[in-house]
Design a protein around this motif. Structure first.
Motif, mmCIF file in Angstrom:
data_model
loop_
_atom_site.group_PDB
_atom_site.id
_atom_site.type_symbol
_atom_site.label_atom_id
_atom_site.label_comp_id
_atom_site.label_asym_id
_atom_site.label_seq_id
_atom_site.Cartn_x
_atom_site.Cartn_y
_atom_site.Cartn_z
ATOM 1 N N GLN A 269 35.525 7.147 -7.961
ATOM 2 C CA GLN A 269 35.307 8.419 -7.278
ATOM 3 C C GLN A 269 35.282 9.574 -8.283
ATOM 4 O O GLN A 269 34.458 10.491 -8.167
ATOM 5 C CB GLN A 269 36.396 8.635 -6.235
ATOM 6 C CG GLN A 269 36.293 7.700 -5.036
ATOM 7 C CD GLN A 269 37.437 7.877 -4.057
ATOM 8 O OE1 GLN A 269 38.436 8.541 -4.370
ATOM 9 N NE2 GLN A 269 37.308 7.290 -2.881
ATOM 10 N N ARG A 270 36.182 9.532 -9.254
ATOM 11 C CA ARG A 270 36.192 10.584 -10.276
ATOM 12 C C ARG A 270 34.916 10.549 -11.114
ATOM 13 O O ARG A 270 34.343 11.604 -11.428
ATOM 14 C CB ARG A 270 37.416 10.421 -11.168
ATOM 15 C CG ARG A 270 38.741 10.734 -10.470
ATOM 16 C CD ARG A 270 39.921 10.513 -11.398
ATOM 17 N NE ARG A 270 41.176 10.843 -10.754
ATOM 18 C CZ ARG A 270 42.373 10.662 -11.315
ATOM 19 N NH1 ARG A 270 42.457 10.147 -12.544
ATOM 20 N NH2 ARG A 270 43.463 10.988 -10.659
ATOM 21 N N GLN B 12 32.146 11.960 -9.039
ATOM 22 C CA GLN B 12 32.243 13.415 -8.966
ATOM 23 C C GLN B 12 31.775 14.063 -10.260
ATOM 24 O O GLN B 12 31.045 15.064 -10.242
ATOM 25 C CB GLN B 12 33.696 13.806 -8.669
ATOM 26 C CG GLN B 12 33.903 15.311 -8.488
ATOM 27 C CD GLN B 12 35.341 15.657 -8.151
ATOM 28 O OE1 GLN B 12 36.196 14.765 -8.064
ATOM 29 N NE2 GLN B 12 35.613 16.925 -7.974
ATOM 30 N N GLN C 296 28.027 13.909 -10.385
ATOM 31 C CA GLN C 296 27.416 14.933 -9.534
ATOM 32 C C GLN C 296 27.473 16.299 -10.203
ATOM 33 O O GLN C 296 26.497 17.072 -10.172
ATOM 34 C CB GLN C 296 28.139 14.980 -8.179
ATOM 35 C CG GLN C 296 27.960 13.731 -7.334
ATOM 36 C CD GLN C 296 26.528 13.553 -6.875
ATOM 37 O OE1 GLN C 296 25.766 14.513 -6.760
ATOM 38 N NE2 GLN C 296 26.136 12.303 -6.625
ATOM 39 N N GLU C 297 28.601 16.588 -10.828
ATOM 40 C CA GLU C 297 28.717 17.872 -11.527
ATOM 41 C C GLU C 297 27.737 17.942 -12.702
ATOM 42 O O GLU C 297 27.114 18.991 -12.943
ATOM 43 C CB GLU C 297 30.151 18.055 -12.015
ATOM 44 C CG GLU C 297 31.163 18.228 -10.874
ATOM 45 C CD GLU C 297 32.584 18.320 -11.389
ATOM 46 O OE1 GLU C 297 32.782 18.162 -12.620
ATOM 47 O OE2 GLU C 297 33.497 18.567 -10.570
#
Length: 208
Positions: free
Chosen positions: A105-106, A109, A112-113
């Protein structure tokens, strides 16, 4: 003859003797059985008293029963230990999976960033390129205006030193009279090269 008959009647018959013998035999059997029963009863009582003295359950099955109980308890302990180890292994595996999910998940994320940052950078670069293209186009237009306002002889000297490709590009966007005046001032070899480039630029343009 009467005396003989009387003596026969006074003797006991064979049936009576047989009955008496059977009674004695039955009495002996009963006594024997009664003695055996008492003996068995005394033996059982002795065994019960011995077990009670040793602190064991009656019946003489104490050691065997304790052995079975110990074996059952040991088997149950082993089963419980195996189940406990299996549960601990499953808990450990579950924690590892949870940590892996958090890590994924990290990473997602962060990806995505990074994608958002990349999109912003691309948009900024496109705007910069557009501004640069606009500025270059404006610069070219100003240069063309300057060349058009120069004297043909002075402009021809600049175009003579210029790369033929650039010269052809400028002349293609200039007014026809200014371009003709500059072409007239070029040397024949340079004028020929520029003319060939201009013709090649317009060769693919449809006539109709």
């Amino acid at each position: 003859m009467s005396i003989a008959r009387k003596s026969r009647k006074g003797r006991p018959g064979r049936g009576v003797l047989l009955a008496i013998g059977l009674l004695f035999f039955a009495s002996g059997v009963i006594r024997l059985a009664d003695g055996t029963g008492h003996a068995l009863a005394r033996e059982v009582e002795a065994l019960v008293n011995r077990d009670e003295a040793e602190g064991l359950p009656s019946g003489g099955l104490g050691p065997e029963r304790d052995g079975l109980t110990c074996a059952s308890d040991e088997s149950l302990s082993q089963t419980l230990a195996a189940l406990r180890d299996r549960s601990e292994a499953l808990d450990k595996r579950e924690k590892q999976i949870e940590l892996r999910i958090v890590s994924v998940q990290r990473a997602e994320q962060a990806l995505q960033e990074n994608l958002k940052a990349l999109e912003a950078a691309e948009a900024s670069l496109a705007a910069t390129v557009a501004r640069a293209d606009g500025a270059a186009e404006e610069d070219i237009k100003r240069l063309i205006s300057v060349y058009e306002q120069m004297k043909p002889k002075s402009a021809a000297a600049i175009f003579e030193a210029m790369d033929p490709t650039f010269a052809a590009g400028f002349l293609a966007q200039m007014r026809a009279d200014s371009a003709a005046a500059i072409m007239a001032g070029l040397s024949p070899p340079r004028a020929y090269s520029v003319s060939a480039l201009l013709a090649g630029r317009n060769a693919g343009v449809p006539t109709e």
